[in-house]
Scaffold this motif. Structure first.
Motif, short mmCIF file in Angstrom:
data_model
loop_
_atom_site.label_atom_id
_atom_site.label_comp_id
_atom_site.label_asym_id
_atom_site.label_seq_id
_atom_site.Cartn_x
_atom_site.Cartn_y
_atom_site.Cartn_z
N LEU A 115 0.82 -1.11 -0.10
CA LEU A 115 -0.02 -0.30 0.04
C LEU A 115 0.77 1.32 0.00
O LEU A 115 0.28 2.37 -0.22
N GLY A 116 2.28 1.22 0.02
CA GLY A 116 3.01 2.30 0.26
C GLY A 116 2.57 3.22 1.22
O GLY A 116 2.40 2.98 2.21
N LYS A 117 2.51 4.40 0.79
CA LYS A 117 2.34 5.59 1.86
C LYS A 117 0.86 5.34 2.41
O LYS A 117 0.48 6.20 3.28
N SER A 118 0.10 4.79 1.65
CA SER A 118 -1.52 4.40 2.37
C SER A 118 -1.45 3.47 3.17
O SER A 118 -2.61 3.06 3.74
N SER A 119 -0.38 2.63 3.57
CA SER A 119 -0.61 1.85 4.63
C SER A 119 -1.17 2.28 6.01
O SER A 119 -0.37 2.99 6.50
N PRO A 120 -2.28 1.74 6.46
CA PRO A 120 -2.37 2.08 7.67
C PRO A 120 -1.42 2.19 9.06
O PRO A 120 -1.29 3.42 9.74
N TYR A 146 -0.03 16.92 9.42
CA TYR A 146 -1.44 16.58 9.81
C TYR A 146 -2.36 16.55 8.56
O TYR A 146 -2.99 15.64 8.37
N GLU A 147 -2.23 17.51 7.89
CA GLU A 147 -3.03 18.02 6.57
C GLU A 147 -2.85 16.64 5.71
O GLU A 147 -3.53 16.10 5.17
N GLU A 148 -1.39 16.38 5.47
CA GLU A 148 -0.99 15.40 4.52
C GLU A 148 -1.53 14.10 5.09
O GLU A 148 -1.96 13.12 4.27
N VAL A 149 -1.36 13.80 6.48
CA VAL A 149 -1.80 12.29 7.02
C VAL A 149 -3.31 12.21 6.83
O VAL A 149 -3.85 11.30 6.40
N PHE A 150 -4.10 13.55 6.94
CA PHE A 150 -5.36 13.53 6.95
C PHE A 150 -6.08 13.11 5.54
O PHE A 150 -6.68 12.38 5.23
N GLU A 151 -5.27 13.88 4.56
CA GLU A 151 -5.87 13.47 2.90
C GLU A 151 -5.48 12.04 2.90
O GLU A 151 -6.31 11.55 2.10
N ARG A 152 -4.35 11.59 3.19
CA ARG A 152 -3.97 10.15 2.88
C ARG A 152 -4.87 9.08 3.52
O ARG A 152 -5.39 8.15 3.08
N LYS A 153 -5.53 9.45 4.86
CA LYS A 153 -6.42 8.62 5.51
C LYS A 153 -7.59 8.76 4.94
O LYS A 153 -8.30 7.72 4.81
N GLN A 154 -7.90 9.90 4.58
CA GLN A 154 -9.33 9.73 3.80
C GLN A 154 -9.52 9.16 2.58
O GLN A 154 -10.54 8.35 2.47
N ALA A 156 -7.41 6.37 1.98
CA ALA A 156 -7.30 4.98 2.45
C ALA A 156 -8.19 4.41 3.18
O ALA A 156 -8.54 3.09 3.17
N LEU A 157 -8.67 4.98 4.18
CA LEU A 157 -9.62 4.62 5.15
C LEU A 157 -11.10 5.13 5.39
O LEU A 157 -12.07 4.51 5.61
N GLY A 158 -11.26 6.34 4.46
CA GLY A 158 -12.48 6.97 4.43
C GLY A 158 -12.61 8.19 5.41
O GLY A 158 -11.87 8.06 6.27
N PRO A 159 -13.16 9.36 4.87
CA PRO A 159 -13.17 10.51 5.73
C PRO A 159 -13.75 10.40 7.21
O PRO A 159 -13.56 11.24 8.07
N GLY A 160 -14.73 9.44 7.22
CA GLY A 160 -15.39 9.18 8.55
C GLY A 160 -14.60 8.19 9.46
O GLY A 160 -15.49 7.81 10.61
N HIS A 161 -13.77 7.71 9.03
CA HIS A 161 -12.94 6.39 9.81
C HIS A 161 -12.73 7.46 11.30
O HIS A 161 -12.13 8.43 11.12
N SER A 162 -12.66 6.50 12.21
CA SER A 162 -12.15 7.18 13.58
C SER A 162 -10.69 7.61 13.48
O SER A 162 -10.18 8.62 14.09
N SER A 163 -9.80 6.92 12.83
CA SER A 163 -8.44 7.34 12.86
C SER A 163 -8.38 8.53 11.87
O SER A 163 -7.50 9.26 12.32
N SER A 164 -9.18 8.64 10.92
CA SER A 164 -8.87 9.81 9.84
C SER A 164 -9.38 11.14 10.75
O SER A 164 -8.84 12.17 10.99
N LEU A 165 -10.40 10.99 11.56
CA LEU A 165 -11.13 11.85 12.40
C LEU A 165 -10.02 12.35 13.64
O LEU A 165 -10.05 13.44 14.05
#
Length: 318
Positions: A115-120, A146-154, A156-165
């Motif tokens: 998953l490269g940089k999208s790996s959880p 934080y901005e970069e990580v949030f964009e990638r989490k959105q 990879a995991l979705g914007p509503g995932h607890s980790s993204s939030l």
């Protein structure tokens, strides 16, 4: 068991809370940003950031910046990786952020996956590195991370995932600490809407965003009615299910007391602050950061009412 270094770090945090209350709330001792003051990241040292405001700490503490490990369905950590993460976490607790961050960066550089940089797992490490940058006082770098990580989490995991939030919360929190209240409000509101839509109103993550949003509504004097409504809704949920997580009953009572204080309903505020203090002492202990924060807020209420003796007694206790 707590290490000696951790006890020293805990005492430093308590001392910063005491010093916050001894200053006029709207002024800025040294390089400490006052409420609502615009601050350029590189100009404020990490120690000054940590003492920014006991009010800020009241909602900052609602959500821990150090998120849990990635969900079990994703790649597990090896024993050496787990050991490195634990070592970095221990260093963070002792406020040795630079050393902890270096360990995380070494671990990150050695990780490779499909998953490269999208790996959880990699996103988890990137988030913790951002936490280190924030606590070092490298605010611009932390915001960018934080901005970069949030964009990638959105993605990879979705914007509503607890980790993204969680990452979104940390981003909003840092904007608030730096006095960028409009940006902070938009981010907290966005997180609250995402949490309510994807996780539900009674989810712990949603409650944390709702709590922070309510306090910001008060600080910005946007809407005391909306803030009181949010605080009451949160309190009802926590009373129905004390084990829900995300926010304790003592925090819920303290936040509602904060609203009453700004409505100048001082008697109601004092009742809830006192109740919150008793609950925090019983659940967390006499010297816990949460307990000391509530002590400071109750002392501030007494000072606002010109109850000088009561305020001073609380500050001696703090």
């Amino acid at each position: 068991m707590e290490t000696a270094k951790y006890k020293i770090a805990q005492e430093r945090r308590r001392e910063s809370m005491r010093s916050d209350l001894s200053s006029v709330p709207t002024t800025s001792p040294g390089n400490r940003p006052a409420l609502g003051q615009q601050v350029q990241g590189p100009t404020v040292p990490g120690a000054a950031y940590r003492s920014s405001s006991y009010i800020s700490r009241a909602w900052k503490s609602i959500y821990s910046s150090l998120e849990p490990a990635p969900p079990s369905e994703h790649t597990r950590w090896t024993k050496p990786q787990s050991a490195m993460i634990q070592e970095a976490t221990d260093l963070y607790e002792q406020e040795h952020y630079g050393e902890g961050k270096l360990i995380l960066q070494r671990l990150l550089e050695g990780m490779k996956g499909p998953l490269g940089k999208s790996s959880p797992n990699m996103l988890f490490l990137e988030h913790k590195i951002a936490v280190g940058l924030e606590n070092e006082g490298a605010f611009d770098e932390a915001l960018k991370k934080y901005e970069e990580v949030f964009e990638r989490k959105q993605k990879a995991l979705g914007p509503g995932h607890s980790s993204s939030l969680n990452t979104l919360y940390c981003l909003a929190s840092l904007q608030r600490i730096l006095g960028r209240l409009e940006a902070a409000y938009e981010l907290f509101d966005r997180g609250f809407q995402l949490g309510e839509a994807h996780l539900g109103w009674r989810d712990a993550t949603t409650l944390k965003f709702a709590s922070a949003l309510a306090l910001l509504l008060v600080e910005q004097r946007r809407s005391l009615d909306q803030a009181e409504d949010l605080c009451n809704r949160i309190r009802i949920v926590v009373l129905d299910n004390p084990a829900i997580g995300g926010i304790s009953l003592s925090q819920a009572n303290r936040n509602l007391a904060f609203v009453y204080q700004h409505r100048r309903q001082f008697d109601k505020a004092q009742v809830l602050f006192t109740r919150a203090l008793s609950e925090s002492e019983a659940q967390l202990g006499y010297d816990h950061d949460e307990t000391i924060t509530t002590v400071c807020m109750l002392a501030d209420l007494h000072r606002q009412r010109n109850f000088t003796s009561e305020s001073e007694q609380l500050m001696v206790r703090a």
